[in-house]
Scaffold this motif. Structure first.
Motif, PDB file in Angstrom:
ATOM      1  N   ALA A 162      -2.818   3.497  -4.351  1.00  0.00           N
ATOM      2  CA  ALA A 162      -3.907   3.774  -5.295  1.00  0.00           C
ATOM      3  C   ALA A 162      -4.816   4.879  -4.777  1.00  0.00           C
ATOM      4  O   ALA A 162      -5.263   5.741  -5.533  1.00  0.00           O
ATOM      5  CB  ALA A 162      -4.709   2.505  -5.559  1.00  0.00           C
ATOM      6  N   VAL A 163      -5.077   4.861  -3.473  1.00  0.00           N
ATOM      7  CA  VAL A 163      -5.916   5.907  -2.869  1.00  0.00           C
ATOM      8  C   VAL A 163      -5.210   7.257  -2.965  1.00  0.00           C
ATOM      9  O   VAL A 163      -5.818   8.268  -3.340  1.00  0.00           O
ATOM     10  CB  VAL A 163      -6.224   5.570  -1.391  1.00  0.00           C
ATOM     11  CG1 VAL A 163      -6.815   6.785  -0.674  1.00  0.00           C
ATOM     12  CG2 VAL A 163      -7.190   4.396  -1.308  1.00  0.00           C
TER      13      VAL A 163
ATOM     14  N   ASP B 255     -12.697   9.303   1.573  1.00  0.00           N
ATOM     15  CA  ASP B 255     -12.619   9.002   3.007  1.00  0.00           C
ATOM     16  C   ASP B 255     -11.209   8.664   3.501  1.00  0.00           C
ATOM     17  O   ASP B 255     -10.900   8.885   4.677  1.00  0.00           O
ATOM     18  CB  ASP B 255     -13.545   7.831   3.348  1.00  0.00           C
ATOM     19  CG  ASP B 255     -15.014   8.177   3.217  1.00  0.00           C
ATOM     20  OD1 ASP B 255     -15.323   9.382   3.074  1.00  0.00           O
ATOM     21  OD2 ASP B 255     -15.846   7.254   3.240  1.00  0.00           O
ATOM     22  N   LEU B 256     -10.364   8.107   2.625  1.00  0.00           N
ATOM     23  CA  LEU B 256      -9.084   7.572   3.086  1.00  0.00           C
ATOM     24  C   LEU B 256      -7.850   8.364   2.679  1.00  0.00           C
ATOM     25  O   LEU B 256      -6.791   8.203   3.290  1.00  0.00           O
ATOM     26  CB  LEU B 256      -8.921   6.122   2.604  1.00  0.00           C
ATOM     27  CG  LEU B 256      -9.995   5.129   3.045  1.00  0.00           C
ATOM     28  CD1 LEU B 256      -9.686   3.749   2.494  1.00  0.00           C
ATOM     29  CD2 LEU B 256     -10.090   5.073   4.565  1.00  0.00           C
ATOM     30  N   LYS B 257      -7.956   9.181   1.644  1.00  0.00           N
ATOM     31  CA  LYS B 257      -6.765   9.906   1.199  1.00  0.00           C
ATOM     32  C   LYS B 257      -6.199  10.767   2.319  1.00  0.00           C
ATOM     33  O   LYS B 257      -6.914  11.526   2.963  1.00  0.00           O
ATOM     34  CB  LYS B 257      -7.076  10.775  -0.025  1.00  0.00           C
ATOM     35  CG  LYS B 257      -5.814  11.404  -0.612  1.00  0.00           C
ATOM     36  CD  LYS B 257      -6.072  12.117  -1.921  1.00  0.00           C
ATOM     37  CE  LYS B 257      -4.774  12.681  -2.472  1.00  0.00           C
ATOM     38  NZ  LYS B 257      -4.970  13.379  -3.758  1.00  0.00           N
ATOM     39  N   GLY B 258      -4.898  10.619   2.550  1.00  0.00           N
ATOM     40  CA  GLY B 258      -4.227  11.379   3.597  1.00  0.00           C
ATOM     41  C   GLY B 258      -4.262  10.727   4.966  1.00  0.00           C
ATOM     42  O   GLY B 258      -3.576  11.171   5.891  1.00  0.00           O
ATOM     43  N   LYS B 259      -5.047   9.636   5.089  1.00  0.00           N
ATOM     44  CA  LYS B 259      -5.190   8.982   6.393  1.00  0.00           C
ATOM     45  C   LYS B 259      -4.371   7.692   6.517  1.00  0.00           C
ATOM     46  O   LYS B 259      -4.238   7.155   7.619  1.00  0.00           O
ATOM     47  CB  LYS B 259      -6.660   8.660   6.661  1.00  0.00           C
ATOM     48  CG  LYS B 259      -7.557   9.890   6.758  1.00  0.00           C
ATOM     49  CD  LYS B 259      -8.985   9.491   7.029  1.00  0.00           C
ATOM     50  CE  LYS B 259      -9.894  10.711   7.132  1.00  0.00           C
ATOM     51  NZ  LYS B 259     -11.318  10.325   7.379  1.00  0.00           N
TER      52      LYS B 259
ATOM     53  N   GLY C 274       5.140   9.807  -0.390  1.00  0.00           N
ATOM     54  CA  GLY C 274       3.706   9.575  -0.537  1.00  0.00           C
ATOM     55  C   GLY C 274       3.456   8.396  -1.445  1.00  0.00           C
ATOM     56  O   GLY C 274       4.172   7.408  -1.419  1.00  0.00           O
ATOM     57  N   GLY C 275       2.410   8.462  -2.280  1.00  0.00           N
ATOM     58  CA  GLY C 275       2.048   7.336  -3.131  1.00  0.00           C
ATOM     59  C   GLY C 275       2.787   7.303  -4.444  1.00  0.00           C
ATOM     60  O   GLY C 275       2.683   6.339  -5.188  1.00  0.00           O
TER      61      GLY C 275
ATOM     62  N   GLU D  91      -8.923   5.549  -9.539  1.00  0.00           N
ATOM     63  CA  GLU D  91     -10.223   4.871  -9.493  1.00  0.00           C
ATOM     64  C   GLU D  91     -10.205   3.576 -10.294  1.00  0.00           C
ATOM     65  O   GLU D  91     -10.810   2.572  -9.900  1.00  0.00           O
ATOM     66  CB  GLU D  91     -11.319   5.787 -10.042  1.00  0.00           C
ATOM     67  CG  GLU D  91     -11.690   6.934  -9.129  1.00  0.00           C
ATOM     68  CD  GLU D  91     -12.858   7.733  -9.677  1.00  0.00           C
ATOM     69  OE1 GLU D  91     -13.626   7.184 -10.502  1.00  0.00           O
ATOM     70  OE2 GLU D  91     -13.013   8.899  -9.277  1.00  0.00           O
ATOM     71  N   LYS D  92      -9.515   3.588 -11.430  1.00  0.00           N
ATOM     72  CA  LYS D  92      -9.472   2.411 -12.300  1.00  0.00           C
ATOM     73  C   LYS D  92      -8.873   1.219 -11.568  1.00  0.00           C
ATOM     74  O   LYS D  92      -9.367   0.097 -11.662  1.00  0.00           O
ATOM     75  CB  LYS D  92      -8.665   2.719 -13.555  1.00  0.00           C
ATOM     76  CG  LYS D  92      -8.652   1.581 -14.568  1.00  0.00           C
ATOM     77  CD  LYS D  92      -7.907   1.976 -15.836  1.00  0.00           C
ATOM     78  CE  LYS D  92      -7.887   0.816 -16.837  1.00  0.00           C
ATOM     79  NZ  LYS D  92      -7.142   1.180 -18.074  1.00  0.00           N
ATOM     80  N   TYR D  93      -7.798   1.461 -10.814  1.00  0.00           N
ATOM     81  CA  TYR D  93      -7.159   0.383 -10.051  1.00  0.00           C
ATOM     82  C   TYR D  93      -8.098  -0.121  -8.956  1.00  0.00           C
ATOM     83  O   TYR D  93      -8.266  -1.320  -8.766  1.00  0.00           O
ATOM     84  CB  TYR D  93      -5.859   0.890  -9.430  1.00  0.00           C
ATOM     85  CG  TYR D  93      -5.080  -0.162  -8.664  1.00  0.00           C
ATOM     86  CD1 TYR D  93      -4.158  -0.974  -9.302  1.00  0.00           C
ATOM     87  CD2 TYR D  93      -5.288  -0.351  -7.300  1.00  0.00           C
ATOM     88  CE1 TYR D  93      -3.452  -1.943  -8.607  1.00  0.00           C
ATOM     89  CE2 TYR D  93      -4.585  -1.312  -6.600  1.00  0.00           C
ATOM     90  CZ  TYR D  93      -3.671  -2.108  -7.262  1.00  0.00           C
ATOM     91  OH  TYR D  93      -2.984  -3.086  -6.561  1.00  0.00           O
ATOM     92  N   LEU D  94      -8.731   0.800  -8.246  1.00  0.00           N
ATOM     93  CA  LEU D  94      -9.590   0.420  -7.123  1.00  0.00           C
ATOM     94  C   LEU D  94     -10.825  -0.363  -7.572  1.00  0.00           C
ATOM     95  O   LEU D  94     -11.307  -1.236  -6.843  1.00  0.00           O
ATOM     96  CB  LEU D  94     -10.016   1.667  -6.345  1.00  0.00           C
ATOM     97  CG  LEU D  94      -8.885   2.426  -5.638  1.00  0.00           C
ATOM     98  CD1 LEU D  94      -9.404   3.740  -5.061  1.00  0.00           C
ATOM     99  CD2 LEU D  94      -8.261   1.571  -4.540  1.00  0.00           C
TER     100      LEU D  94
END
Length: 199
Positions: free
Chosen positions: A100-101, A126-130, A141-142, A106-109
């Motif tokens: 989801a990130v 803050d978390l995308k790619g990490k 990827g996602g 955003e809707k899922y989160l």
């Protein structure tokens, strides 16, 4: 830091377990403590995170190192504390959060307890790619997880449970325990109802 505890589970509470390690009972808060119910009085290894602040010292426990690592990443997001991070992990699989990130969903989160649009955007920022380093995402990827996070039968089961009046948090908690099983929608509903009744 206490990396893990190996001992016997002597008590399972709503949000925590007590694990006896050489005669010392450690209170460990967990995303879904009830999943340890079937391991009560058995020896288990619980991966832990030792949270220390001026007004609180707590142990948080997880079944895998990946789950613990995601918890630590979530704590680094502005607006998410230990309780919020546990709520997210209790609602779905770590891989679903990572996907989801990555797809900036955003809707899922915002379905997670305590996560509004502002916090969801902060999670993505803050978390995308990490999270790929945690081994939570497939090679593509996602996208792969985003395209098929659930089977049609599982989606139908979720809709059926919603029509029966169960809340999203309650549904997600039990669905994550049966995701991956090749069942019909009716069988998913029956299993979910049994898990809900056992809580």
């Amino acid at each position: 830091m206490i990396a893990y505890l190996y001992g016997k589970i002597v008590e399972v509470q709503v949000d925590a377990i007590i694990i006896d390690v050489n005669g010392i009972g450690y209170l460990v808060y967990c995303p879904d403590a009830m999943r340890f119910e079937r391991k009560k009085n058995e020896w288990v290894k619980v991966f832990t995170y030792h949270y220390v602040r001026e007004d609180i010292i707590s142990l948080y426990g997880f079944t895998t190192e990946q789950e613990r690592a995601l918890f630590v990443h979530l704590l680094a997001v502005s607006g998410i504390g230990p309780k919020g991070a546990l709520g997210i992990l209790a609602a779905c699989r770590p891989a679903d959060v990572a996907a989801a990130v990555e797809r900036e969903d955003e809707k899922y989160l915002t379905k997670f307890p305590g996560v509004g649009k502002k916090t969801a955007r902060q999670m993505i920022l803050d978390l995308k790619g990490k999270l790929s380093e945690l081994g939570l995402l497939p090679a593509g990827g996602g996208d792969e997880l985003a395209q098929a996070p659930r089977s049609t039968a599982l989606n139908e089961a979720v809709e059926a449970l919603e029509s029966l009046g169960y809340g999203d948090k309650e549904i997600q908690k039990v669905i994550r325990q049966i995701t991956g099983e090749n069942l019909s929608a009716n069988e998913y509903v029956k299993q979910a109802l049994r898990l809900i009744a056992a809580q």
